[in-house]
Design a protein around this motif. Sequence first.
Motif, mmCIF file in Angstrom:
data_model
loop_
_atom_site.group_PDB
_atom_site.id
_atom_site.type_symbol
_atom_site.label_atom_id
_atom_site.label_comp_id
_atom_site.label_asym_id
_atom_site.label_seq_id
_atom_site.Cartn_x
_atom_site.Cartn_y
_atom_site.Cartn_z
ATOM 1 N N PRO A 32 0.811 -1.224 0.000
ATOM 2 C CA PRO A 32 0.000 0.000 0.000
ATOM 3 C C PRO A 32 0.843 1.273 0.000
ATOM 4 C CG PRO A 32 -0.109 -1.096 2.136
ATOM 5 C CD PRO A 32 0.657 -1.994 1.227
ATOM 6 N N ASP A 33 2.070 1.182 0.483
ATOM 7 C CA ASP A 33 2.943 2.355 0.531
ATOM 8 C C ASP A 33 3.703 2.595 -0.765
ATOM 9 O OD1 ASP A 33 2.195 2.726 3.200
ATOM 10 O OD2 ASP A 33 3.780 1.369 3.899
ATOM 11 N N LYS A 34 3.835 1.544 -1.576
ATOM 12 C CA LYS A 34 4.593 1.650 -2.826
ATOM 13 C C LYS A 34 3.823 0.955 -3.944
ATOM 14 C CE LYS A 34 9.051 1.695 -0.494
ATOM 15 N NZ LYS A 34 10.336 1.011 -0.329
ATOM 16 N N PRO A 35 2.917 1.665 -4.605
ATOM 17 C CA PRO A 35 2.153 1.052 -5.694
ATOM 18 C C PRO A 35 3.079 0.451 -6.748
ATOM 19 C CG PRO A 35 1.270 3.202 -5.140
ATOM 20 C CD PRO A 35 2.552 3.049 -4.381
ATOM 21 N N GLY A 36 2.701 -0.712 -7.229
ATOM 22 C CA GLY A 36 3.516 -1.414 -8.216
ATOM 23 C C GLY A 36 4.523 -2.362 -7.601
ATOM 24 N N GLU A 37 4.689 -2.308 -6.275
ATOM 25 C CA GLU A 37 5.587 -3.216 -5.566
ATOM 26 C C GLU A 37 4.719 -4.214 -4.802
ATOM 27 O OE1 GLU A 37 8.431 -2.495 -1.900
ATOM 28 O OE2 GLU A 37 9.193 -1.489 -3.698
ATOM 29 N N PHE A 38 5.178 -5.459 -4.748
ATOM 30 C CA PHE A 38 4.377 -6.507 -4.128
ATOM 31 C C PHE A 38 5.109 -7.141 -2.964
ATOM 32 C CE2 PHE A 38 2.733 -5.817 -8.283
ATOM 33 C CZ PHE A 38 1.361 -5.931 -8.127
ATOM 34 N N ILE A 39 4.327 -7.589 -1.976
ATOM 35 C CA ILE A 39 4.878 -8.192 -0.769
ATOM 36 C C ILE A 39 4.549 -9.683 -0.778
ATOM 37 C CG2 ILE A 39 4.833 -8.190 1.753
ATOM 38 C CD1 ILE A 39 3.768 -5.257 1.536
ATOM 39 N N LEU A 40 5.589 -10.506 -0.782
ATOM 40 C CA LEU A 40 5.406 -11.956 -0.760
ATOM 41 C C LEU A 40 5.065 -12.419 0.647
ATOM 42 C CD1 LEU A 40 8.471 -13.049 -2.918
ATOM 43 C CD2 LEU A 40 6.075 -13.291 -3.541
ATOM 44 N N PRO A 41 4.313 -13.514 0.756
ATOM 45 C CA PRO A 41 4.082 -14.074 2.089
ATOM 46 C C PRO A 41 5.426 -14.508 2.685
ATOM 47 C CG PRO A 41 2.779 -15.233 0.408
ATOM 48 C CD PRO A 41 3.674 -14.280 -0.296
ATOM 49 N N THR A 42 5.577 -14.339 3.987
ATOM 50 C CA THR A 42 6.816 -14.757 4.648
ATOM 51 C C THR A 42 6.783 -16.262 4.881
ATOM 52 O OG1 THR A 42 5.967 -14.508 6.897
ATOM 53 C CG2 THR A 42 6.950 -12.537 5.856
ATOM 54 N N ASN A 43 7.939 -16.812 5.146
ATOM 55 C CA ASN A 43 8.023 -18.250 5.451
ATOM 56 C C ASN A 43 7.176 -18.573 6.674
ATOM 57 O OD1 ASN A 43 9.827 -18.437 3.324
ATOM 58 N ND2 ASN A 43 11.604 -18.189 4.626
ATOM 59 N N GLN A 44 7.187 -17.683 7.664
ATOM 60 C CA GLN A 44 6.401 -17.898 8.878
ATOM 61 C C GLN A 44 4.906 -17.879 8.561
ATOM 62 O OE1 GLN A 44 7.785 -18.551 12.156
ATOM 63 N NE2 GLN A 44 5.707 -19.359 12.171
#
Length: 172
Positions: A32-44
């Motif tokens: 949400p802070d950087k449009p066009g950038e994606f956050i992958l699920p963490t291993n945890q």
Amino acid sequence: MTAEPHAQPQPQPPSFGDVLNLLLKSQARENPDKPGEFILPTNQEIANAINAKHGAGAISDETIRKIRTGGIKSPSFAIAALIADSFGLPVDVFNGRSETSQKVVKEVQRFLESKRPTLSAEPEPQTVAVLARTTRRLSPGGQERVVRFAQQLEQIEAMENEASKRVAPSSD
């Protein structure tokens, strides 16, 4: 006696970790802070989701990390089944040589390309777009050759640039 032509190396099928990372990439959420950038699920997060469904201790975040980074190339069937089930997919999806895997990988890649266009400061040159469209129609072996040709051309251009720097007269 004639020399045999060099056999073209076949591209390696995706590993278990490659397929897992691709599936996770398809589930990444937009930052949400950087449009066009994606956050992958963490291993945890992945381990927690699997453990919530299959019981505490079914899998650890360390096991997920090792699979994702190639430390575990071929997990046990039990672990593979847990991971496949978390995606609602058959275990065969993680066998890069299987038809199922090839179809799923191709579809996920198509999904990622359509949903997540690369953002750049400048538009893609028309010649690059034409090259990309043309290359997509080639066989996997043909695509590998295009990559090798492009890498060789990049090396040649780097050598030419370096040579021109040495030859250019100094401005003393």
